[in-house]
Design a protein around this motif. Sequence first.
Motif, PDB file in Angstrom:
ATOM      1  N   ASP A   1       1.203 -14.260  13.413  1.00 18.33           N
ATOM      2  CA  ASP A   1       1.442 -12.765  13.413  1.00 18.33           C
ATOM      3  C   ASP A   1       1.283 -11.635  14.922  1.00 18.33           C
ATOM      4  O   ASP A   1       0.240 -12.240  15.826  1.00 18.33           O
ATOM      5  CB  ASP A   1      -0.532 -12.549  12.810  1.00 18.33           C
ATOM      6  CG  ASP A   1      -1.277 -10.399  12.551  1.00 18.33           C
ATOM      7  OD1 ASP A   1       0.160 -10.292  13.115  1.00 18.33           O
ATOM      8  OD2 ASP A   1      -2.054 -11.208  12.375  1.00 18.33           O
TER       9      ASP A   1
ATOM     10  N   ARG B   1      -4.614  -5.988   7.767  1.00 18.77           N
ATOM     11  CA  ARG B   1      -3.256  -5.587   7.350  1.00 18.77           C
ATOM     12  C   ARG B   1      -2.712  -6.323   6.340  1.00 18.77           C
ATOM     13  O   ARG B   1      -2.934  -7.454   5.960  1.00 18.77           O
ATOM     14  CB  ARG B   1      -3.215  -5.851   8.615  1.00 18.77           C
ATOM     15  CG  ARG B   1      -2.861  -6.503   9.320  1.00 18.77           C
ATOM     16  CD  ARG B   1      -2.653  -6.884  11.118  1.00 18.77           C
ATOM     17  NE  ARG B   1      -2.639  -8.491  11.691  1.00 18.77           N
ATOM     18  CZ  ARG B   1      -4.204  -8.504  12.477  1.00 18.77           C
ATOM     19  NH1 ARG B   1      -5.438  -7.290  12.026  1.00 18.77           N
ATOM     20  NH2 ARG B   1      -4.515  -9.738  12.904  1.00 18.77           N
TER      21      ARG B   1
ATOM     22  N   VAL C   1      -0.126  -8.658   6.555  1.00 18.70           N
ATOM     23  CA  VAL C   1       0.800 -10.132   7.578  1.00 18.70           C
ATOM     24  C   VAL C   1       1.786  -9.922   7.135  1.00 18.70           C
ATOM     25  O   VAL C   1       2.268 -11.216   6.606  1.00 18.70           O
ATOM     26  CB  VAL C   1       0.079 -10.793   8.356  1.00 18.70           C
ATOM     27  CG1 VAL C   1       0.323 -11.888   9.026  1.00 18.70           C
ATOM     28  CG2 VAL C   1      -1.287 -10.023   8.477  1.00 18.70           C
ATOM     29  N   GLN C   2       3.219 -10.039   7.913  1.00 22.08           N
ATOM     30  CA  GLN C   2       4.132 -10.284   7.180  1.00 22.08           C
ATOM     31  C   GLN C   2       5.243 -11.399   8.592  1.00 22.08           C
ATOM     32  O   GLN C   2       5.306 -11.286   9.232  1.00 22.08           O
ATOM     33  CB  GLN C   2       5.334  -8.734   7.205  1.00 22.08           C
ATOM     34  CG  GLN C   2       5.260  -7.932   6.230  1.00 22.08           C
ATOM     35  CD  GLN C   2       4.537  -7.953   4.836  1.00 22.08           C
ATOM     36  OE1 GLN C   2       5.706  -8.920   4.408  1.00 22.08           O
ATOM     37  NE2 GLN C   2       4.023  -8.028   3.813  1.00 22.08           N
TER      38      GLN C   2
ATOM     39  N   ALA D   1       4.433 -14.160   8.757  1.00 20.08           N
ATOM     40  CA  ALA D   1       3.704 -14.835   9.774  1.00 20.08           C
ATOM     41  C   ALA D   1       2.784 -16.234   9.300  1.00 20.08           C
ATOM     42  O   ALA D   1       2.483 -15.375   7.299  1.00 20.08           O
ATOM     43  CB  ALA D   1       2.364 -14.015  11.302  1.00 20.08           C
TER      44      ALA D   1
ATOM     45  N   TRP E   1      -0.108 -17.143  10.036  1.00 16.71           N
ATOM     46  CA  TRP E   1      -1.506 -17.574  10.572  1.00 16.71           C
ATOM     47  C   TRP E   1      -1.638 -15.948  11.270  1.00 16.71           C
ATOM     48  O   TRP E   1      -0.611 -15.802  12.047  1.00 16.71           O
ATOM     49  CB  TRP E   1      -1.477 -18.497  11.937  1.00 16.71           C
ATOM     50  CG  TRP E   1      -0.548 -19.037  12.645  1.00 16.71           C
ATOM     51  CD1 TRP E   1       0.291 -19.710  12.623  1.00 16.71           C
ATOM     52  CD2 TRP E   1      -0.116 -18.183  13.581  1.00 16.71           C
ATOM     53  NE1 TRP E   1       1.192 -19.784  13.819  1.00 16.71           N
ATOM     54  CE2 TRP E   1       0.922 -19.180  14.541  1.00 16.71           C
ATOM     55  CE3 TRP E   1      -1.612 -17.521  14.621  1.00 16.71           C
ATOM     56  CZ2 TRP E   1       1.046 -19.059  16.446  1.00 16.71           C
ATOM     57  CZ3 TRP E   1      -0.948 -17.169  15.835  1.00 16.71           C
ATOM     58  CH2 TRP E   1      -0.097 -17.276  16.579  1.00 16.71           C
ATOM     59  N   SER E   2      -3.064 -15.364  11.812  1.00 18.90           N
ATOM     60  CA  SER E   2      -3.286 -14.793  13.043  1.00 18.90           C
ATOM     61  C   SER E   2      -4.444 -15.283  13.565  1.00 18.90           C
ATOM     62  O   SER E   2      -5.350 -15.963  12.541  1.00 18.90           O
ATOM     63  CB  SER E   2      -3.304 -13.061  12.402  1.00 18.90           C
ATOM     64  OG  SER E   2      -2.848 -13.201  10.973  1.00 18.90           O
TER      65      SER E   2
ATOM     66  N   TRP F   1      -7.765 -19.783  14.687  1.00 16.93           N
ATOM     67  CA  TRP F   1      -6.834 -19.074  13.416  1.00 16.93           C
ATOM     68  C   TRP F   1      -7.606 -18.507  12.575  1.00 16.93           C
ATOM     69  O   TRP F   1      -8.227 -19.349  12.283  1.00 16.93           O
ATOM     70  CB  TRP F   1      -5.547 -19.484  14.109  1.00 16.93           C
ATOM     71  CG  TRP F   1      -4.901 -20.450  13.161  1.00 16.93           C
ATOM     72  CD1 TRP F   1      -4.815 -20.637  11.750  1.00 16.93           C
ATOM     73  CD2 TRP F   1      -5.623 -21.632  13.628  1.00 16.93           C
ATOM     74  NE1 TRP F   1      -4.740 -21.886  10.744  1.00 16.93           N
ATOM     75  CE2 TRP F   1      -4.603 -21.911  12.180  1.00 16.93           C
ATOM     76  CE3 TRP F   1      -5.794 -22.731  15.162  1.00 16.93           C
ATOM     77  CZ2 TRP F   1      -5.313 -24.325  12.080  1.00 16.93           C
ATOM     78  CZ3 TRP F   1      -6.505 -23.856  14.535  1.00 16.93           C
ATOM     79  CH2 TRP F   1      -5.807 -24.662  13.713  1.00 16.93           C
TER      80      TRP F   1
ATOM     81  N   ASN G   1      -2.413 -17.267   6.793  1.00 14.24           N
ATOM     82  CA  ASN G   1      -2.289 -16.082   5.673  1.00 14.24           C
ATOM     83  C   ASN G   1      -1.353 -16.679   4.466  1.00 14.24           C
ATOM     84  O   ASN G   1      -0.456 -17.621   4.690  1.00 14.24           O
ATOM     85  CB  ASN G   1      -1.171 -15.704   6.956  1.00 14.24           C
ATOM     86  CG  ASN G   1      -0.399 -14.002   5.662  1.00 14.24           C
ATOM     87  OD1 ASN G   1      -0.938 -14.002   4.665  1.00 14.24           O
ATOM     88  ND2 ASN G   1       0.355 -13.461   6.606  1.00 14.24           N
TER      89      ASN G   1
ATOM     90  N   GLN H   1      -1.798 -10.860  -1.000  1.00  9.31           N
ATOM     91  CA  GLN H   1      -1.950 -11.836   0.036  1.00  9.31           C
ATOM     92  C   GLN H   1      -3.587 -11.975  -0.311  1.00  9.31           C
ATOM     93  O   GLN H   1      -3.965 -10.651   0.056  1.00  9.31           O
ATOM     94  CB  GLN H   1      -1.673 -10.892   0.983  1.00  9.31           C
ATOM     95  CG  GLN H   1      -2.183 -11.168   2.585  1.00  9.31           C
ATOM     96  CD  GLN H   1      -2.000 -10.532   3.848  1.00  9.31           C
ATOM     97  OE1 GLN H   1      -0.939 -10.344   4.268  1.00  9.31           O
ATOM     98  NE2 GLN H   1      -3.297 -10.304   4.076  1.00  9.31           N
TER      99      GLN H   1
ATOM    100  N   TYR I   1      -7.896 -11.122   7.009  1.00  3.76           N
ATOM    101  CA  TYR I   1      -7.593 -11.360   5.468  1.00  3.76           C
ATOM    102  C   TYR I   1      -8.911 -11.467   4.467  1.00  3.76           C
ATOM    103  O   TYR I   1      -9.391 -11.579   3.742  1.00  3.76           O
ATOM    104  CB  TYR I   1      -7.018 -12.730   5.128  1.00  3.76           C
ATOM    105  CG  TYR I   1      -5.500 -13.475   5.617  1.00  3.76           C
ATOM    106  CD1 TYR I   1      -4.836 -12.029   5.572  1.00  3.76           C
ATOM    107  CD2 TYR I   1      -6.142 -13.560   7.039  1.00  3.76           C
ATOM    108  CE1 TYR I   1      -3.733 -12.295   6.728  1.00  3.76           C
ATOM    109  CE2 TYR I   1      -4.661 -14.364   7.966  1.00  3.76           C
ATOM    110  CZ  TYR I   1      -4.065 -13.462   7.916  1.00  3.76           C
ATOM    111  OH  TYR I   1      -2.713 -13.967   8.722  1.00  3.76           O
TER     112      TYR I   1
END
Length: 535
Positions: free
Chosen positions: A16, A24, A26-27, A29, A31-32, A83, A86, A98, A130
């Motif tokens: 991300d 949000r 998350v497209q 990706a 992981w964030s 992290w 996702n 999601q 998430y």
Amino acid sequence: MRLRFDNAFLRELPGDPVAGPGLRQVQGAAWSRVMPTPVAAPRLVVHSAEVAERLGFDADAVADPVFAAVFGGNRLLPGMDPWAANYGGHQFGHWAGQLGDGRAISLGEALAADGSRHELQLKGAGRTPYSRGADGRAVLRSSIREFLCSEAMHHLGVPTTRALSLVATGEVVVRDMFYDGHPRPEPGAIVCRVAPSFIRFGSFELPASRGDLDLLRALAEFCIWRDFPWLLGERAMQPLAALRGAAAFDEALFAAWFHEVCTRTAVLVGHWMRVGFVHGVLNTDNMSILGLSIDYGPYGWIDDYDPDWTPNTTDAQGRRYRFGWQPRIAHWNLGRLAQALSPLFSGAEPLQAGLDAYAATWAECERDNACAKLGFADCGDDDLALMRELQALMQRAGADMTGFFRALADVDVDAEAPSLDPLRAAFYDPARLAANAPALEAWLARYAARCRADDLPREARVAHMHAANPRYVPRNYLAQQAIERAESGDETGVAELLEVFRDPYGEQPGREAYAALRPDWALDRAGCSMLSCSS
């Protein structure tokens, strides 16, 4: 206090571009990046000495306040790069879009001295992208349950994630346990979960649902390379980028991978059914790609044998995730995974072959369970029918699953008319037992004849049965007693149970009370027979 980290999940998969916990979609990706939210006063409640040793933590390192600070989310060790993953999933049979790690934050992938990989994940460490409006925290009661069950399942021989530590946060968390408008403050806690991988069926479902085939393929290739390297043979030593460039990931390799996922899942469910475990919320986002038990939420343990029982109050009406349905639900979930992976295949045949392998492996596990639990040298269709007849009798007569099968080894199978006496203590209601005693005695006579046909020495038969039928399991009421003690300030009950569950198949003289049947007070008590997804 040092660990060596190789955070391949971050290095090899797209992430991300936005960091932090803001909610949000998350497209593109997997992981964030997100940091654990610090807590007021992290304090170690209990830890698994075996997991700590495997990771390289000695007793002095665990006793150091830094340990509680790190695994309470207040500090990072060199190499940690937190992290949240996702993923999506089917929840109670419906696509939920999601989902992701809403209250779990991975600290990194630690490499042990033997080269094994261990992803360290804090459950209850704060908000992530998430969290879907929640606070990302966990309460002490659910954390105790997760910690104890993770370790108990390992010692029962069930594939599972492990638990390194349980840290009290010094903060309160407000939860409405049954979503009935009665929230209350509860003590907060964080569990450090440990597994080679936390990739789930839903990890693949999300990019497939979005038509993001590049991410789908990248994730599948990465999963094979990192988590199933034996499928690559000698090529597994090469960098992932080199394998991708050489087109090493062909349809045959994907088929072999899916086949193994299916058979591992069947073996996992076989173990659940053998020991009487009910997961409670078998959504596809709670299914491990490695065939591990993950996400210990509203799980429960079968007391009186009832294939229709589920501990999850959220599932009280439909009972989708009831004990007896777990084999078919796992197959349904694999079907959703197959659907997600279908763009990697030119036709449906390899995926159907994997699903067929699940069915065949589960059938084999069911036969093996019957063989081991009844003490037979081998098992045929007639023996499976004998087991199913016994299970029906156990349900009618109100037999405790764990207690009955453990006591079955004490029946004198050399007697012309084997007595029910060794089994009487495993029944909850004397009247129900009396009503079904003639049928049970008739079954025992056939069972004894079958045992004599095997011609196994008694010692070998009993050892065979004791290895499959635990004496000690994490009964719901035992966990609840430890929780209530901990909430009142006495946390020693958690460590006591952990020690008991380290030897579930042994007799453990002096600890017989931990093998006692469910008491009457626990029959309809919250935390014993009624649980929810609330943490």
